[in-house]
Design a protein around this motif. Structure first.
Motif, PDB file in Angstrom:
ATOM      1  N   ALA A 159      49.997  48.740  41.396  1.00 39.86           N
ATOM      2  CA  ALA A 159      48.940  47.960  41.675  1.00 39.86           C
ATOM      3  C   ALA A 159      48.775  47.935  40.083  1.00 39.86           C
ATOM      4  N   ASP A 160      48.383  46.788  39.555  1.00 40.24           N
ATOM      5  CA  ASP A 160      47.379  46.614  38.357  1.00 40.24           C
ATOM      6  C   ASP A 160      46.446  47.031  38.083  1.00 40.24           C
ATOM      7  N   ALA A 161      46.139  48.121  37.009  1.00 45.51           N
ATOM      8  CA  ALA A 161      45.538  49.725  36.711  1.00 45.51           C
ATOM      9  C   ALA A 161      44.191  48.979  36.582  1.00 45.51           C
ATOM     10  N   ALA A 162      44.106  47.519  36.330  1.00 40.70           N
ATOM     11  CA  ALA A 162      42.508  47.141  35.698  1.00 40.70           C
ATOM     12  C   ALA A 162      42.588  46.239  36.586  1.00 40.70           C
ATOM     13  N   LEU A 163      43.320  46.094  37.465  1.00 40.41           N
ATOM     14  CA  LEU A 163      42.550  44.731  38.246  1.00 40.41           C
ATOM     15  C   LEU A 163      42.389  46.078  39.655  1.00 40.41           C
TER      16      LEU A 163
END
Length: 269
Positions: A159-163
């Motif tokens: 997954a996108d780490a920031a999201l």
């Protein structure tokens, strides 16, 4: 094992140029579907949901809690718009498995989606409490074929780490609590052998499902926000009374989770 020209190569790994544009574009498919079905032009809700089991939609239909989206032009599925806990989202049910999930995801983002949430039933690999419970999938073991069309071969799609961090923070006080960790995505649920399960466990996997790795590969390649949850409901039917999902087959808890995830996403800095 299939081979090409006797050279021992796997066809799935051949002729992949991940930077090249696709000839077949989802927007063009939707254009033709809209023309043939005589549908109006418009956008679907900015938050869209994949409900591979279809239990969320079945529960909503039983209470007239969903209406067909007038702008969804997909040939293979119907989308239904839902309002819950102050959020509105479009749900597509029964798009199970990596190829189908990504087929629908491509069309969702071409139709106005800005966040895709997947909530899929999953089998327990490492116990994290009594079932059922939810896991925010932060990475998925790539034991399927679809992700290889979007990203070069690697063990995991993440997954996108920031999201993921934003969603996790927004769900920190959620009840019931949300776990976080890795899933194993397989195309073949009835080939979950003891050897394969042990290998997944060695990778730190908590649950097995059928979509997350492909959805995360798609998300990375297309630079689109996708977040996946595993609804751990079973131990692969190795005991009677398995697959219980809770009230309304888990729909109530799933809808609360979807609404909370949408709110967390909207808190973008």
């Amino acid at each position: 094992m299939a081979i090409v020209n006797g050279n021992g190569r796997i066809p799935l790994l051949d002729a992949k140029d991940h930077a090249a544009p696709s000839v077949f574009q989802p927007a063009n498919l939707l254009r033709e579907a809209r023309r043939q079905k005589n549908l109006p032009t418009g956008q679907v809700p900015e938050v869209c949901v994949l409900d591979p089991d279809g239990d969320i939609l079945r529960a909503l239909h039983a209470t007239d809690g969903a209406r067909r989206d007038p702008f969804w032009a997909c040939y293979h599925t119907d989308m239904f718009d839902v309002a819950h806990a102050g959020e509105t989202f479009g749900i597509v049910g029964c798009a199970v498995g990596a190829p189908f999930a990504v087929l629908v995801a491509e069309q969702m983002f071409a139709s106005g989606c800005r966040l895709l949430i997947s909530v899929t039933s999953s089998g327990q690999i490492v116990p994290a409490g009594p079932t059922p419970y939810f896991i925010l999938i932060d990475r998925a073991l790539r034991d399927e074929g679809t992700s290889l069309h979007y990203l070069p071969a690697a063990a995991f799609a993440a997954a996108d780490a920031a999201l993921a961090a934003r969603i996790a923070a927004g769900l920190a006080a959620h009840q019931p609590p949300i776990r976080q960790g890795a899933a194993w995505t397989t195309d073949a649920p009835f080939r979950e052998t003891e050897t394969a399960i042990a290998a997944a466990r060695a990778h730190g996997v908590l649950a097995v499902e059928m979509e997350a790795a492909a959805l995360y590969a798609f998300a990375q390649a297309r630079v689109q926000p996708v977040i996946c949850f595993a609804h751990v409901t079973n131990q692969m039917a190795r005991k009677e009374g398995d697959f219980e999902k809770g009230e309304a087959n888990g729909a109530s808890d799933a809808l609360d989770l979807i609404a909370a995830t949408a709110r967390a996403w909207r808190t973008a800095p």
